[in-house]
Design a protein around this motif. Structure first.
Motif, PDB file in Angstrom:
ATOM      1  N   ASP A  52       0.826  -1.199   0.000  1.00  0.00           N
ATOM      2  CA  ASP A  52       0.000   0.000   0.000  1.00  0.00           C
ATOM      3  C   ASP A  52       0.870   1.263   0.000  1.00  0.00           C
ATOM      4  OD1 ASP A  52      -2.612   1.319   0.208  1.00  0.00           O
ATOM      5  OD2 ASP A  52      -1.916   1.927   2.186  1.00  0.00           O
ATOM      6  N   GLN A  56       1.180   4.019  -3.091  1.00  0.00           N
ATOM      7  CA  GLN A  56       0.951   5.447  -2.858  1.00  0.00           C
ATOM      8  C   GLN A  56       2.148   6.274  -3.317  1.00  0.00           C
ATOM      9  OE1 GLN A  56      -0.461   6.510   1.081  1.00  0.00           O
ATOM     10  NE2 GLN A  56      -1.532   4.563   1.299  1.00  0.00           N
ATOM     11  N   GLU A  65      -0.358   3.466 -10.567  1.00  0.00           N
ATOM     12  CA  GLU A  65      -0.220   2.530  -9.458  1.00  0.00           C
ATOM     13  C   GLU A  65       0.621   1.320  -9.841  1.00  0.00           C
ATOM     14  OE1 GLU A  65      -4.018   1.454  -7.920  1.00  0.00           O
ATOM     15  OE2 GLU A  65      -4.513   3.484  -7.246  1.00  0.00           O
TER      16      GLU A  65
END
Length: 295
Positions: A52, A56, A65
């Motif tokens: 995660d 980010q 992403e």
């Protein structure tokens, strides 16, 4: 021009006899262990937290992403090999094999066959991933990396040069090497009357692997290879490397081989192919819109 307008067949240019043809595709997941090492993230972070945070950071860096190519861990490699009178399609290794073994098997195949490599977006994704990951794991690939030092023919046609054809990236060639002209495998396969992507979809590979559904990923990868091979056959027909009768025989061989495999994903593939054939003949409605993915 009709065949009768074209003159005697004796005046036709002899077709080139091809050696082994190896069509390939890989599927990957984010390399969480590599992310930990390269980004010096706190040890107490879970794998999910590491991913995660990294996503980010990637989004903040460039709006995407998708993690860098060198941080993509290979979980499946599928191949189709056309050699002599035989055709086979399979996933390399066993489901329990680690990434180094899959990579070793891929480059061992190049060492053994020196094949014509064929991919869809392989120059921008699959081969760079394989190269980085082989470097990480110390996997040898002497034939693949030959620029002509060992084989003089490789000076003029090797696997590494973008404009050489020993590796044929169909997407790149058809787009005239212009990224803005790229088309995805799914949409081009469907437009050509072939099944297109089937199964879990590239965006769901990581979740499937995490859930222990690697077999589905391997099947999905094999279907991508088959779509690529079918488009390659159409490309050869377009280039005049085979005539319509030869093309039909190649398609019949593919159907025969995958029918004999009698696996669920191949039954689904054949059903979708039959529907595509009926659409080509105008027997059913229009083809649904394809994905914009380039891989």
């Amino acid at each position: 021009m009709s065949e009768t307008d074209a003159g005697p067949a004796a005046n036709a240019v002899p077709r080139k006899t091809l050696g082994p043809i190896l069509v390939f595709d890989i599927d990957t997941v984010p390399d969480v262990a590599g992310l930990r090492r390269s980004r010096e993230l706190p040890r107490q972070l879970s794998d999910d937290d590491v991913l995660d945070v990294s996503v980010q950071q990637q989004r903040a860096r460039n709006g995407s992403e998708f993690l860098p190519i060198h941080l993509q861990k290979i979980v499946a490699i599928a191949c189709a090999l056309r050699e002599g009178q035989s055709f086979r399609i399979w996933s390399l290794g066993e489901p329990g094999d680690g990434e180094p073994e899959l990579i070793r098997r891929f480059f061992d195949g190049i060492e053994r066959y020196t094949p014509q490599l064929v991919s869809w977006n392989g120059g921008a994704f699959d081969l760079p991933v394989l190269q980085y990951r082989a470097l990480m794991h110390g996997v040898g690939a002497a034939r693949y990396w030959d620029w002509g030092d060992d084989d003089r023919d490789f000076r003029f046609n090797n696997y590494l040069a973008r404009f050489h054809t020993r590796h044929l990236d169909l997407m790149d060639v058809l787009a005239m090497y212009q990224p803005r002209a790229y088309a995805g495998l799914d949409v081009m396969a469907r437009l050509a009357g072939f099944p297109g992507k089937l199964g879990i979809g590239g965006g769901a590979v990581a979740a499937a692997v995490a859930a222990g559904r690697l077999a589905e990923v391997r099947s999905y990868c094999e279907c991508d290879v088959m779509n690529t091979y079918l488009l390659y056959l159409r490309f050869r027909l377009m280039r005049g490397e085979m005539d319509s009768a030869e093309y039909a025989r190649e398609l019949a061989l593919v159907r025969e081989r995958i029918t004999g495999l009698n696996a669920p994903h191949w039954r689904t593939f054949l059903d979708a192919w039959d529907r595509g054939d009926r659409r080509e003949r105008g027997e059913v409605g229009a083809c649904p819109a394809g994905s914009s993915d380039t891989h």
